[in-house]
Each structure stands twice: as structure tokens, then as C-alpha cells.
Design a protein around this motif. Sequence first.
Motif, mmCIF file in Angstrom:
data_model
loop_
_atom_site.group_PDB
_atom_site.id
_atom_site.type_symbol
_atom_site.label_atom_id
_atom_site.label_comp_id
_atom_site.label_asym_id
_atom_site.label_seq_id
_atom_site.Cartn_x
_atom_site.Cartn_y
_atom_site.Cartn_z
ATOM 1 N N GLN A 1 -77.010 8.249 -62.058
ATOM 2 C CA GLN A 1 -76.273 7.016 -63.009
ATOM 3 C C GLN A 1 -77.620 6.993 -63.609
ATOM 4 O OE1 GLN A 1 -74.327 5.118 -62.713
ATOM 5 N NE2 GLN A 1 -73.906 5.272 -60.399
ATOM 6 N N CYS A 2 -78.877 7.714 -64.300
ATOM 7 C CA CYS A 2 -79.682 8.202 -64.979
ATOM 8 C C CYS A 2 -79.286 9.447 -65.362
ATOM 9 C CB CYS A 2 -80.883 8.145 -64.066
ATOM 10 S SG CYS A 2 -81.852 6.389 -63.431
ATOM 11 N N ARG A 3 -78.826 10.524 -64.941
ATOM 12 C CA ARG A 3 -78.164 11.546 -65.739
ATOM 13 C C ARG A 3 -77.239 11.661 -66.842
ATOM 14 N NH1 ARG A 3 -79.898 15.015 -61.894
ATOM 15 N NH2 ARG A 3 -81.216 16.018 -63.406
ATOM 16 N N LYS A 4 -76.508 10.352 -66.081
ATOM 17 C CA LYS A 4 -75.527 9.873 -67.379
ATOM 18 C C LYS A 4 -75.810 9.174 -68.102
ATOM 19 C CE LYS A 4 -71.784 7.663 -64.514
ATOM 20 N NZ LYS A 4 -70.541 7.604 -63.905
ATOM 21 N N LYS A 5 -76.917 7.910 -68.151
ATOM 22 C CA LYS A 5 -77.571 7.544 -68.775
ATOM 23 C C LYS A 5 -78.371 8.790 -70.083
ATOM 24 C CE LYS A 5 -79.195 4.442 -66.591
ATOM 25 N NZ LYS A 5 -79.802 3.351 -65.825
ATOM 26 N N TYR A 6 -78.819 8.958 -69.707
ATOM 27 C CA TYR A 6 -80.218 9.629 -70.143
ATOM 28 C C TYR A 6 -80.188 10.436 -70.518
ATOM 29 C CZ TYR A 6 -82.297 5.100 -69.340
ATOM 30 O OH TYR A 6 -82.269 3.830 -68.637
ATOM 31 N N GLY A 7 -78.520 11.634 -70.086
ATOM 32 C CA GLY A 7 -78.173 13.331 -70.460
ATOM 33 C C GLY A 7 -79.922 13.809 -70.271
ATOM 34 N N SER A 8 -80.138 14.637 -71.802
ATOM 35 C CA SER A 8 -81.198 16.207 -71.563
ATOM 36 C C SER A 8 -82.746 14.824 -71.025
ATOM 37 C CB SER A 8 -81.008 16.467 -72.809
ATOM 38 O OG SER A 8 -81.322 16.016 -74.113
ATOM 39 N N ALA A 9 -82.695 13.730 -71.927
ATOM 40 C CA ALA A 9 -83.725 13.051 -71.887
ATOM 41 C C ALA A 9 -84.283 13.117 -70.102
ATOM 42 C CB ALA A 9 -84.285 11.267 -72.380
ATOM 43 N N TRP A 10 -83.544 12.599 -69.173
ATOM 44 C CA TRP A 10 -83.668 12.545 -67.870
ATOM 45 C C TRP A 10 -83.740 14.267 -66.951
ATOM 46 C CZ3 TRP A 10 -84.455 8.989 -64.940
ATOM 47 C CH2 TRP A 10 -84.692 9.535 -63.119
ATOM 48 N N ASP A 11 -83.399 15.130 -68.063
ATOM 49 C CA ASP A 11 -83.811 16.323 -67.388
ATOM 50 C C ASP A 11 -85.170 16.962 -67.638
ATOM 51 O OD1 ASP A 11 -81.238 17.365 -66.061
ATOM 52 O OD2 ASP A 11 -80.280 17.880 -67.464
ATOM 53 N N GLU A 12 -85.281 16.200 -68.609
ATOM 54 C CA GLU A 12 -86.608 16.672 -69.229
ATOM 55 C C GLU A 12 -87.603 15.658 -68.386
ATOM 56 O OE1 GLU A 12 -88.141 18.847 -71.130
ATOM 57 O OE2 GLU A 12 -90.313 17.957 -71.481
ATOM 58 N N TYR A 13 -87.720 14.151 -67.920
ATOM 59 C CA TYR A 13 -87.780 13.894 -67.210
ATOM 60 C C TYR A 13 -87.814 14.667 -65.779
ATOM 61 C CZ TYR A 13 -89.315 9.918 -64.457
ATOM 62 O OH TYR A 13 -90.697 8.856 -63.718
ATOM 63 N N CYS A 14 -87.259 14.567 -65.578
ATOM 64 C CA CYS A 14 -87.210 15.805 -63.980
ATOM 65 C C CYS A 14 -88.525 17.317 -64.337
ATOM 66 C CB CYS A 14 -85.579 16.119 -63.864
ATOM 67 S SG CYS A 14 -84.792 14.918 -63.197
ATOM 68 N N ARG A 15 -88.166 17.234 -64.999
ATOM 69 C CA ARG A 15 -88.964 19.044 -65.249
ATOM 70 C C ARG A 15 -90.799 18.202 -65.270
ATOM 71 N NH1 ARG A 15 -91.481 21.911 -68.702
ATOM 72 N NH2 ARG A 15 -91.134 20.510 -69.916
ATOM 73 N N GLN A 16 -90.596 17.257 -65.783
ATOM 74 C CA GLN A 16 -91.604 17.094 -65.801
ATOM 75 C C GLN A 16 -92.552 16.547 -65.059
ATOM 76 O OE1 GLN A 16 -93.569 15.138 -69.571
ATOM 77 N NE2 GLN A 16 -91.924 15.861 -71.150
ATOM 78 N N VAL A 17 -91.340 15.782 -64.317
ATOM 79 C CA VAL A 17 -92.375 14.786 -62.923
ATOM 80 C C VAL A 17 -91.507 15.623 -61.845
ATOM 81 C CG1 VAL A 17 -92.336 12.039 -62.099
ATOM 82 C CG2 VAL A 17 -92.583 12.942 -64.001
ATOM 83 N N ARG A 18 -91.690 16.827 -61.190
ATOM 84 C CA ARG A 18 -90.762 17.736 -60.436
ATOM 85 C C ARG A 18 -90.382 17.292 -59.315
ATOM 86 N NH1 ARG A 18 -94.138 22.231 -59.267
ATOM 87 N NH2 ARG A 18 -91.912 22.716 -57.515
ATOM 88 N N TYR A 19 -91.428 15.932 -58.589
ATOM 89 C CA TYR A 19 -90.900 15.150 -56.853
ATOM 90 C C TYR A 19 -90.461 14.157 -57.267
ATOM 91 C CZ TYR A 19 -93.670 19.458 -55.747
ATOM 92 O OH TYR A 19 -93.073 21.236 -55.365
ATOM 93 N N ARG A 20 -89.022 13.415 -56.154
ATOM 94 C CA ARG A 20 -89.140 12.108 -56.677
ATOM 95 C C ARG A 20 -89.131 11.318 -55.546
ATOM 96 N NH1 ARG A 20 -82.735 13.738 -56.344
ATOM 97 N NH2 ARG A 20 -82.646 16.736 -56.440
ATOM 98 N N ILE A 21 -89.613 11.857 -54.399
ATOM 99 C CA ILE A 21 -90.122 10.573 -53.500
ATOM 100 C C ILE A 21 -91.718 11.070 -53.215
ATOM 101 C CG2 ILE A 21 -90.183 9.189 -51.947
ATOM 102 C CD1 ILE A 21 -86.666 9.143 -52.495
ATOM 103 N N ILE A 22 -91.764 12.062 -52.602
ATOM 104 C CA ILE A 22 -92.791 12.658 -51.886
ATOM 105 C C ILE A 22 -93.545 13.459 -52.707
ATOM 106 C CG2 ILE A 22 -94.401 13.034 -49.233
ATOM 107 C CD1 ILE A 22 -91.902 12.155 -48.072
ATOM 108 N N PRO A 23 -94.675 13.077 -53.608
ATOM 109 C CA PRO A 23 -95.421 14.717 -53.809
ATOM 110 C C PRO A 23 -95.523 15.540 -53.663
ATOM 111 C CG PRO A 23 -96.680 12.823 -53.813
ATOM 112 C CD PRO A 23 -96.006 12.034 -53.208
ATOM 113 N N GLY A 24 -94.879 16.548 -53.896
ATOM 114 C CA GLY A 24 -95.532 18.318 -53.432
ATOM 115 C C GLY A 24 -93.798 18.505 -52.100
ATOM 116 N N ILE A 25 -93.562 17.346 -51.680
ATOM 117 C CA ILE A 25 -92.595 17.665 -50.609
ATOM 118 C C ILE A 25 -91.247 17.425 -51.392
ATOM 119 C CG2 ILE A 25 -92.106 17.599 -48.488
ATOM 120 C CD1 ILE A 25 -94.795 16.406 -47.500
ATOM 121 N N TYR A 26 -90.819 16.448 -52.020
ATOM 122 C CA TYR A 26 -89.444 16.162 -52.165
ATOM 123 C C TYR A 26 -89.406 15.186 -53.578
ATOM 124 C CZ TYR A 26 -85.010 13.304 -51.948
ATOM 125 O OH TYR A 26 -83.705 13.890 -52.042
#
Length: 623
Positions: A598-623
Motif C-alpha cells: 500500500q505504501c509503495r502505491k501511495k508514496y512511489g519513489s519516496a517509499w523506495d528511498e525510505y526502504c533504501r535508508q531503512v533497510r530492514y522491515r521488522i528485525i534489524p539485520g535479519i528481516y
Amino acid sequence: MPSRKYDIGDTVMGRWPGSSLYYEVKVKAFNPSTQLYTVKYVDGTELELKEADIKRSQLFKSKREGSRSKSPSRRRSRSRSPGRPVRRSTSRGRDPKKEKESKIYDVLEVKLSPLPKSVINNANVQYEKKISTNNEVSSEVFHKVEVGQYEEKQKAVTITAQNKVEALPEIDRADVRYNLRPRKEDNDKVSESFERNVEEVTMKSVRKSKTAELEFGGRIGAFIMIFVLPVIVFLLLVTCAKKDPSIYNFPPSLPAFSTLWDSQVFGIVGLWLLFQVFLHLLPVGKVVDGLPLESGKKLKYRTNGFYAILVCAVMVGAAVFYGIDFTYVHDHFLQFASSAFIFSVLLSLYLYIRSRWASKDELAPNGNSGNLFYDFFIGHELNPRVKSLDLKYFCELRPGLIGWVLINFSMALAEMKEQNIEYPSLAMILVNAFQLIYVLDALWNEEAILTTMDIVHDGFGYMLAFGDLVWVPFVYSLQAYYLVNHPNQLSWPFGAVIIILNGTGYLVFRKANSQKNVFRRNPHDPRVAHLKTISTATGKSLLVSGMWGFVRHPNYLGDIIMALAWSLPCGFSHILPYFYVLYFTCLLVHREARDEHQCRKKYGSAWDEYCRQVRYRIIPGIY
Ligand SMILES: NC(=O)C1=CN([C@@H]2O[C@H](COP(=O)(O)OP(=O)(O)OC[C@H]3O[C@@H](n4cnc5c(N)ncnc54)[C@H](OP(=O)(O)O)[C@@H]3O)[C@@H](O)[C@H]2O)C=CC1
Ligand SMILES: CC(C)=CCC[C@@H](C)[C@H]1CC=C2C3=C(CC[C@@]21C)[C@@]1(C)CC[C@H](O)C(C)(C)[C@@H]1CC3
């Protein structure tokens, strides 16, 4: 196969994903199999757009020129920032009209396939990793450099008030819903009745679209889950009641009908639901606004959950004092579960039937597939209400959540009785205390639920009705139920470790949820104003420091840590008390994927940039 409308090399207007703004783009390619056009924006961004998101330039140019001469104010706003989206950041203040704009992402179906390399290293335009504090002025993600050439070409175009009437028949109305809304400066030139008409027409066309992307395994997945979920609950409860609840004794034999049904228990569950409705409707507690719906309307919600649990606690205390034996709940646990199940099915049927008469704009974005089972499962209507009683909001926080605490309490009494002990065991006390804190926290921060996915995005159907009334009270209390007949001598040191674990999980969970809630309600609140953010084309920003800069879902991380702390007091003899943490991890991993989508749909490349800067989804260094 339908023929394509635009040719390679055409200069047309392409909608910027997630927004209502059109920019000049050049058609670079067309993919007949996906029916998507690759277009290049003046700033070098290449995206894939659907035909519906592309318009002929002439339409915009003639209107724009006509309107420009008439509106000095517009001239002013355009010259302020050529090439920028005309919309300003909603995060500056709480202008409802702008908030409404920022909600469009839910209904736009823009296929977004950014081609990042060309975005970042374009000859004319550079993608600036725009990290700002909230106090900064600009809200655009794409900051243009070498503006001279750019100013010439790039026009952020909104269809203005004056040309609405002419534009309407030509343009896909769903697409231009928000473009057709007058900007503030144009208000004097727009008659109110016109605005109403536009809104009516466009709202209907927007909401007529069926849910295209099915979740939860689609129609088949939803159909299976309707039957499998209650079976899981009964298998868990029957297994847990066994002397040896080991995996080798699985599946257990079918219980006798009498252990499943009791009309008195059914009556008690019915009374419990009515009592909770009564407490909820009492004119006590703050009335707060929900987030703006797609129609711009904000629903009102009464927040008196914390009072409700206090009243229940006093009543339960009084009942115990007068000799009412709450171990009855433990002794009739299966019957309570099946009664709650019957109520959840009745409620789901009611919800589905009434949703047939709901107007299109009252339907949930994800529960309108047209398939009976899917819509029944996901929930067809977004905010079903009976007068002022919001059924989803009520069910999510009241009968199940408070019921869960009451069940835990009954299990503690049952443990004392079964184990012949004067006080509940340390393990039982910890499980009760941790889960009580969790529920109290939810009720204390009741307002925060209004920004969760369930309230904002998901319809109210079988999944949540069953989840709220059956799954939460009867599965989430499994550890306490387990401890009644499977005592675990917990040492104090290990108990202390578990307390620290739960405390850590709780702090992460609470801090993350609070930071996001405060930020979403007022990004300038001193508690969050120092945090770094990425701006997005929708006008909303994303936090990239603080808890949300640690992982992309810090609240889920905290929740999972707590889930583990709730299972550990049960020891390591059986896997059964760990069901909760296992299920919950799967639920949150799946939920994270849905949210990310949903967020990728909403925010497009800004979301990708967020994912680039904050790499992990839930567990740091693992997932
Ligand atoms: N106990 C249980 O059984 C369950 C508990 N939960 C808990 O409920 C809580 C709510 O969860 P849920 O509704 O799934 O989702 P979240 O509260 O995590 O909200 C997700 C939304 O937050 C916004 N967001 C995402 N990243 C950022 C960012 N960096 N900065 C600002 N906003 C951001 C986005 O919405 P937007 O940008 O539109 O505001 C996104 O859609 C969680 O704590 C979860 O653990 C959930 C499910 C079950
Ligand atoms: C397998 C199945 C039936 C799934 C249904 C999922 C529901 C059980 C959960 C979906 C989201 C939930 C939330 C809470 C309880 C579980 C459900 C309903 C919640 C009320 C628990 C307390 C938290 O503090 C919360 C308010 C953040 C949370 C909101 C989401």
C-alpha cells in the motif's frame, strides 16, 4: 487486444503516481502485454503508466492558458514554484481539503515501476535525497537543479475551477476527482452547487471500481480460511485441555456435543456483548475524529474504553466478593468459544447482508471484489454503523479485548483451584500481568486505533468479526489456559529476564506507535519535530529517524518481543503455548507485506528511498 492511444515520441500529460497532478511527459515505449506506457518526465523520471493516467496535452494547455489570464492568484502560485506540484505540504497545517487530497492514494490505480537509475542520474535533474527536519519549508521529494531549462518545459498543471465544466466530459472522471476541486485561490469563482455535482459524479465513479488485487490467497484463500480458522481454534482448545498436549497426540479426538454447546453460556456471551455496547454508548469520554474518509467526511468516535474496563473490573471484583465462581469460564471454555463463534457468524452475515445496501462510497477498498466468499471474509463495508455505534471500532476494542482479560483472570482462579494453591503461580501472574498491560495500553490509547490498517483500510467482515470475538479472547488466552493444567515452576531469575524482555518489547511498541500517531496528527508537535523525514508527493512525510529509522515496522518488532515474553513463562515442555508467538509473527510478516504494498502505491519513489535508508522491515539485520 485494444489498440494503443499514444505513439512513441508523443508529448502528453502523465499523472504523477499517488497524486492528482499531471506533468508533461514523453512516451518512450509501450508494452502490449501489460498495456503500460513507459513515459519520461521532464525531470528524467521514467515510470510505467496506464493509459487512463495519460491525457492529451492540448486539453491542459488550452484550459490553462484561458484560466491563467483570469486568475492573478493562480499566476502567483504558479510562479512560486515552476514545475513543482501545485499542492503544498499538508503537513504544514490541517487543511481538510488537502487532507482529502492526500487520501486519494487508496483509489488511484497507478502502476508504478520507477526506473531508479535514470531518476537519480539524469543529465538535467538530480534526485536529491531529501532528508529534512519537519521544520523545513519544502515538501517536495524531487528537488530540481538546473532549473532554467526545466522551468521552460515543466508545468505542474491542475485543472482549474474555470474550466471544470468543459473538462469534465473529456476526462476520466475518476482520475481527475481532485484536480477538479478548486484551489483555495479559486474559491470565489466556483459555485457551490457545481462543486457538489462534481463531487457526486466523481465519487461514484471512483468507488465503482472493483477490488482488483485480492489479498489472503484470493477467493480460494478466503473461502478456505472461513472454515479453517474456527477449526484451528477448537483444535487448540481441545489439545490444550488434554493432560498431555504434545504434538504426538495431535489431532485430538472430537469432543462430545455437550462440551461444545450450552444455552446458558450462550446467554452469558449475549449479555456480555450487550453490556459492552451499553458501556460504549454511555455519554462518557472524549469524542474524537477519525481520519478523513475518501469523501472527505470524518466519522466521530467515542473513546471510553478505559472507563469500560474499569467498570468491568469493579463489577467482577464485586461478583467475586459475593461468591460468584469465575472458574465457570474455565470449566465451560469450549462452550464459551462456540457461543462466541456463533455470534461472530451471525454478525458477519448481518454485515454482509447490510453491505448489499451500502452506497458505493461506504465500501472498503479491499472488500469489493464481487465474489461472495471473498467479500464476506474481508468485509464489504468499511465503517458499518448502527446509529452512533461503529461496529468495527466497537468489536476491535471492547468485547474481545476486555473478555480476554476476564478469561485470563478466570484461568488464574482455576489454576489455584486445580493445583490447590493459595496464590496463582509466578508464570500465571506474569502472563496475566503482561496481557493486562497490553489491553490497558490499547484502551488508554484508544484513539490510536483510528490510524490502523483495520480501521482505515479493511472492511468489517468475517475476518475481523471472528478475529475480534473469537480469535483474540480464546486464542490469545491460550497461555493462561495452558498453565491451569500444565504448571511450570518458573524461577525468579528467569522470571526477571522475562519481565525485562516484555518491558523492552512494550517500550519499543509504545514508542513506535506514539511517534507515528503524534507525527500523523501533527508533524510539528515538539515530541516529533526534531525527527528526520522524507517528503512524499502526497504531501505527507515519512519518518526516517527515531523508531521508524531503526526498522520499517518498529511497532511490530515490539509486539513480537512481547509475544515471546508471554509464551516463555509456560516453559519448554510443549510447543502449544508458543502457538501465539508463531502465529503472530506470521500475521505481522504478512501484514507488513500488505502495508508495504500500500505504501509503495501511495508514496512511489519516496517509499523506495525510505526502504533504501531503512533497510530492514521488522528485525534489524535479519528481516
Ligand atoms: N495484537 C495483535 O493481534 C495485533 C496487533 N497489531 C498492532 O497494531 C498496531 C498497528 O498496526 P498496523 O495498523 O498494522 O500498522 P502501523 O501502525 O504500523 O501503520 C502502518 C502505516 O504507518 C504509516 N507509516 C509507515 N511508515 C511510516 C514512517 N516511516 N513514518 C510515518 N508513517 C509511516 C503508513 O500509513 P500512512 O503513511 O498512510 O499514515 C503505514 O500504512 C501495531 O503496533 C501492531 O503491532 C496489529 C495486528 C494484530
Ligand atoms: C487469524 C485471524 C482471525 C486474523 C484476524 C486478525 C485480528 C485478530 C487482529 C487484526 C488486527 C488486530 C489488532 C488488535 C487485536 C487483534 C486484531 C483484531 C489490537 C486491538 C490489539 C491491541 C493493540 O494495542 C492494538 C490496538 C494496536 C491492536 C490493533 C490491531
